[in-house]
Write an enzyme that holds these catalytic residues in place. Structure first.
Site, PDB file in Angstrom:
ATOM      1  N   ASP A 160       0.859  -1.171   0.000  1.00 18.83           N
ATOM      2  CA  ASP A 160       0.000   0.000   0.000  1.00 18.83           C
ATOM      3  C   ASP A 160       0.900   1.227   0.000  1.00 18.83           C
ATOM      4  O   ASP A 160       1.816   1.336   0.821  1.00 18.83           O
ATOM      5  CB  ASP A 160      -0.865  -0.012   1.269  1.00 18.83           C
ATOM      6  CG  ASP A 160      -2.270   0.482   1.018  1.00 18.83           C
ATOM      7  OD1 ASP A 160      -2.414   1.567   0.437  1.00 18.83           O
ATOM      8  OD2 ASP A 160      -3.220  -0.218   1.415  1.00 18.83           O
TER       9      ASP A 160
ATOM     10  N   ASP B  46      -3.137   4.575  -2.385  1.00 17.29           N
ATOM     11  CA  ASP B  46      -4.215   5.110  -1.556  1.00 17.29           C
ATOM     12  C   ASP B  46      -4.665   6.488  -2.042  1.00 17.29           C
ATOM     13  O   ASP B  46      -3.831   7.370  -2.258  1.00 17.29           O
ATOM     14  CB  ASP B  46      -3.688   5.219  -0.118  1.00 17.29           C
ATOM     15  CG  ASP B  46      -4.771   5.506   0.893  1.00 17.29           C
ATOM     16  OD1 ASP B  46      -5.663   4.656   1.066  1.00 17.29           O
ATOM     17  OD2 ASP B  46      -4.731   6.593   1.514  1.00 17.29           O
TER      18      ASP B  46
ATOM     19  N   GLU C 293      -6.535   3.799  -5.967  1.00 17.53           N
ATOM     20  CA  GLU C 293      -7.846   3.882  -5.329  1.00 17.53           C
ATOM     21  C   GLU C 293      -8.486   5.204  -5.731  1.00 17.53           C
ATOM     22  O   GLU C 293      -7.889   6.260  -5.511  1.00 17.53           O
ATOM     23  CB  GLU C 293      -7.702   3.822  -3.800  1.00 17.53           C
ATOM     24  CG  GLU C 293      -9.062   3.794  -3.117  1.00 17.53           C
ATOM     25  CD  GLU C 293      -9.033   4.254  -1.660  1.00 17.53           C
ATOM     26  OE1 GLU C 293      -9.912   3.851  -0.898  1.00 17.53           O
ATOM     27  OE2 GLU C 293      -8.143   5.043  -1.299  1.00 17.53           O
TER      28      GLU C 293
ATOM     29  N   HIS D  79     -11.001  -3.317   3.729  1.00 16.72           N
ATOM     30  CA  HIS D  79     -10.899  -2.928   5.135  1.00 16.72           C
ATOM     31  C   HIS D  79     -11.724  -1.684   5.474  1.00 16.72           C
ATOM     32  O   HIS D  79     -11.712  -1.241   6.611  1.00 16.72           O
ATOM     33  CB  HIS D  79      -9.429  -2.674   5.462  1.00 16.72           C
ATOM     34  CG  HIS D  79      -8.891  -1.514   4.679  1.00 16.72           C
ATOM     35  ND1 HIS D  79      -8.788  -1.542   3.296  1.00 16.72           N
ATOM     36  CD2 HIS D  79      -8.479  -0.280   5.053  1.00 16.72           C
ATOM     37  CE1 HIS D  79      -8.318  -0.384   2.873  1.00 16.72           C
ATOM     38  NE2 HIS D  79      -8.122   0.398   3.916  1.00 16.72           N
ATOM     39  N   ASP D  80     -12.389  -1.089   4.482  1.00 17.66           N
ATOM     40  CA  ASP D  80     -13.134   0.154   4.701  1.00 17.66           C
ATOM     41  C   ASP D  80     -14.646  -0.020   4.727  1.00 17.66           C
ATOM     42  O   ASP D  80     -15.368   0.973   4.845  1.00 17.66           O
ATOM     43  CB  ASP D  80     -12.816   1.164   3.585  1.00 17.66           C
ATOM     44  CG  ASP D  80     -11.435   1.778   3.719  1.00 17.66           C
ATOM     45  OD1 ASP D  80     -10.885   1.777   4.843  1.00 17.66           O
ATOM     46  OD2 ASP D  80     -10.912   2.264   2.700  1.00 17.66           O
TER      47      ASP D  80
HETATM   48  O1  TEU Z   1      -9.710   5.306   1.862  1.00 19.06           O
HETATM   49  C1  TEU Z   1     -10.162   6.428   1.164  1.00 19.06           C
HETATM   50  C2  TEU Z   1     -11.517   6.797   1.356  1.00 19.06           C
HETATM   51  O2  TEU Z   1     -11.852   7.914   1.029  1.00 19.06           O
HETATM   52  C3  TEU Z   1     -12.489   5.829   1.868  1.00 19.06           C
HETATM   53  O3  TEU Z   1     -12.646   5.980   3.243  1.00 19.06           O
HETATM   54  C4  TEU Z   1     -13.725   6.135   1.156  1.00 19.06           C
HETATM   55  O4  TEU Z   1     -14.257   7.331   1.624  1.00 19.06           O
HETATM   56  C5  TEU Z   1     -14.759   5.089   1.305  1.00 19.06           C
HETATM   57  O5  TEU Z   1     -14.196   3.826   1.197  1.00 19.06           O
HETATM   58  C6  TEU Z   1     -15.778   5.284   0.209  1.00 19.06           C
HETATM   59  O6  TEU Z   1     -16.973   4.749   0.605  1.00 19.06           O
HETATM   60  C7  TEU Z   1      -8.353   5.123   1.960  1.00 19.06           C
HETATM   61  C8  TEU Z   1      -8.050   3.921   2.828  1.00 19.06           C
HETATM   62  O7  TEU Z   1      -8.540   2.769   2.207  1.00 19.06           O
HETATM   63  C9  TEU Z   1      -8.619   4.144   4.185  1.00 19.06           C
HETATM   64  O8  TEU Z   1      -8.450   3.036   5.034  1.00 19.06           O
HETATM   65  C10 TEU Z   1      -7.914   5.349   4.774  1.00 19.06           C
HETATM   66  O9  TEU Z   1      -8.494   5.664   6.001  1.00 19.06           O
HETATM   67  C11 TEU Z   1      -8.004   6.554   3.852  1.00 19.06           C
HETATM   68  O10 TEU Z   1      -7.708   6.251   2.501  1.00 19.06           O
HETATM   69  C12 TEU Z   1      -6.996   7.606   4.269  1.00 19.06           C
HETATM   70  O11 TEU Z   1      -5.702   7.148   4.052  1.00 19.06           O
END
Ligand code: TEU
Ligand code: CA
Length: 550
Positions: free
Chosen positions: A98, A198, A251, A323-324
């Site tokens: 990542d 990311d 992403e 993970h989100d």
């Molecule tokens: O996530 C980016 C992010 O914007 C997500 O939280 C997004 O809003 C959501 O998935 C959309 O529904 C990335 C990483 O995956 C996350 O774990 C981090 O917290 C974030 O960036 C900041 O680095």
């Protein structure tokens, strides 16, 4: 140099803190990963995406990096990382890291130095004077109240689109871009096979950082695919990535097909793959915190829209969990029909065209948790939503919303066996264990030939052998059917018919006219028998996949 091996593999995402604890201190680590590589190989996995392994104060569990060229002591060190990498490569498993370069931790050396106005690191970040006793502009943060924090030392604010401990880097500074390239080379020279980048679509901010006119999430229209984004990604490609046999998946939150194509298509694309989110909105608007009842029609529209728009132009990513987001069985399937709906969901995406990703625990059908108190949760985004919620509503009304939407649903520890702590560790785990672990775990599912785990294994093996799945065209039927998802894949006269029910209730299905179900081969199903009539009534979350000749 760019080999396209990433198109033929199924990737597995490891969120290291909760995957497996190898030294029994309650925290997942690389020793645990090392022990689990044979398991991943047995699943047919061809690549691993590691969520951040770097030193981090964990304000956002690794997405706030304080040292890009090291391993968090909780997870091990560079030596065990190299061992994992070598063993993975021996097993023909690629490894991607990542890369979180939209922001660093506020504890990163660069930021600590930048607090001094005279430091050469000052311009690594966005330090600005406030306006009328307030922040420099009106942008919102995803994880904090607004996107600026004040530092009395120099009477200035710094920008953070996420947590106040995740400080945005100024990518317009050529020195910052050199740092990014240096980090890339460090890991590529060690042998890693690429990066998941990311929020990479947010790294170019508009000149002057003007006020936003957006109503929700102010600022987003200005920094999402900002003015220099393609230029910077091309620079990373040309100066670094082109010189290695590697690939990059970006992403792109809120990514549309129209915006994605310029990143992915052409002779020298910025990115090989893009994680987009439209299909993660089958039960919500834009974020899990604005829910609506699950709509299969909406989900299918997202799937087909991306399948059709990328055909012949770009390569897709396929995933249902990361993970989100909360666990997919709890969202789009049914906890009551856990195995049946888990299988139907697996089929629904694994037979599409693109590179599939499986998130840890998805293959055994892990589900959401409900922790009794807000203090049991760790996810900073959840805590922000809770604080905002209780300003207007009673606590007991807010907690259920958090329980449903929090990212912590995906971050409970991996369930390896029915032993204490789900076999994750002999010590008390750093975070919750889902109480369903006595039934839902790797060891139990290994023993049951009808388990979701065996089903995933068979699907992955089938997929990596099948030209139809990897290269065939895609065609959807009955897009307005609210219970069934039906599509066909075709390659050189051979076809697959995929049928998935997303409902507990029966739905009627007639096979297409030109389809002779007696000659077709049923290759996957979650109910044992094969029907003997051309019309079937589906059982709860029934799925079937037929292979046949045109
Ligand atoms: O996530 C980016 C992010 O914007 C997500 O939280 C997004 O809003 C959501 O998935 C959309 O529904 C990335 C990483 O995956 C996350 O774990 C981090 O917290 C974030 O960036 C900041 O680095
Ligand atoms: Ca450990």
């Amino acid at each position: 140099m760019n080999n396209e091996w990433y198109k033929d593999r199924v990737f597995y995402q490891i969120w290291p803190r909760s995957f497996r604890d190898g030294n029994n201190d309650g925290i997942g680590d690389l020793y645990g990963v090392y022990e689990s590589l044979d398991y991943l190989k047995s699943l047919g996995i061809g690549g691993i995406w590691f969520s951040p392994l770097y030193p981090s104060p964990n304000a956002d569990y690794g997405y706030d990096i304080s040292d890009y060229k090291n391993i968090h002591p909780d997870y091990g060190d560079l030596e065990i990382f190299r061992k994992v990498l070598d063993k993975a490569h021996e097993l023909d498993i690629k490894v991607i890291m990542d890369l979180v370069v939209n922001h660093t931790s506020d504890e990163h050396e660069w930021f600590v130095k930048s607090r001094d106005e005279a430091s050469p690191y000052r311009d690594y970040y966005f330090w600005r004077k406030g306006k009328k006793n307030g922040p420099p502009n009106n942008w919102d943060s995803f994880f904090a109240k607004d996107a600026w924090s004040y530092d009395p030392k120099t009477d200035a604010y710094y920008l953070h689109l996420f947590h106040e401990k995740q400080v945005d880097l100024n990518m317009d500074n050529p020195k910052v871009r050199e740092e990014v390239k240096d980090i890339m080379r460090f890991w590529l020279d060690m042998g890693v096979d690429g990066f998941r980048e990311d929020v990479i679509t947010f790294i170019s901010k508009p000149e002057g950082l003007p006020d936003s006119i957006s109503v929700a999430q102010r600022g987003i229209e200005l920094f999402d695919s900002g003015p220099h984004i393609h230029e910077y990604l091309q620079e990373f490609r040309r100066d670094v990535l082109d010189h290695y046999d590697c690939f990059v998946v970006g992403e792109g939150p809120m990514m549309s097909v129209r915006k994605a194509l310029p990143y992915l298509s052409g002779d020298h694309p910025d990115l090989d793959l893009m994680f987009h989110f439209q299909h993660m909105e089958g039960d919500c608007f834009f974020t899990d915190y604005v829910p609506h009842p699950f709509s299969l029609v909406k989900l299918k529209h997202a799937f087909s829209h991306w399948q059709n728009a990328l055909e012949g132009k770009a390569w897709n990513t396929l995933y249902l969990e990361n993970h989100d987001h909360p666990r997919v069985i709890s969202r789009y399937g049914s906890e009551k029909y856990r195995t049946e709906s888990g299988k139907s969901l697996a089929v629904s995406y694994m037979f599409q065209k693109g590179t599939p990703f499986v998130y840890q625990g998805q293959e055994i059908g892990m589900t959401n948790i409900k922790l009794p108190d807000i203090s049991d949760y760790k996810d900073c985004m959840a805590l922000k939503h809770y604080e905002a919620g209780i300003r207007h509503k009673p606590k007991e009304k807010v907690l259920p919303k958090i329980q449903k939407a929090t990212r912590d649903n995906a971050r409970t520890v991996m369930q390896w066996s029915d032993e204490p702590n789900a076999g994750f560790s002999t010590a008390a785990p750093w975070f919750a264990v889902n109480p369903n672990y006595p039934e839902v775990n790797v060891e139990t599912e290994e023993k049951d030939p009808d388990s979701l785990l065996h089903f995933y294994r068979d699907l992955i093996h089938y997929r990596t052998q099948s030209e139809i799945v990897r290269y065939g065209t895609y065609k959807e039927f009955e897009p307005l059917n609210s219970k069934l998802y039906i599509y066909e894949r075709e390659y050189e006269g051979r076809k697959l018919l995929v049928l998935c029910s997303f409902s507990e209730k029966p739905a009627k299905y007639s096979f297409p006219k030109n389809f002779d179900f007696r000659k077709a081969k049923l290759i996957f199903a979650n109910y044992a028998d094969n029907p003997s009539t051309p019309v079937i009534q589906t059982r709860p979350y029934e799925c079937r996949v037929y292979e046949y000749e045109k």
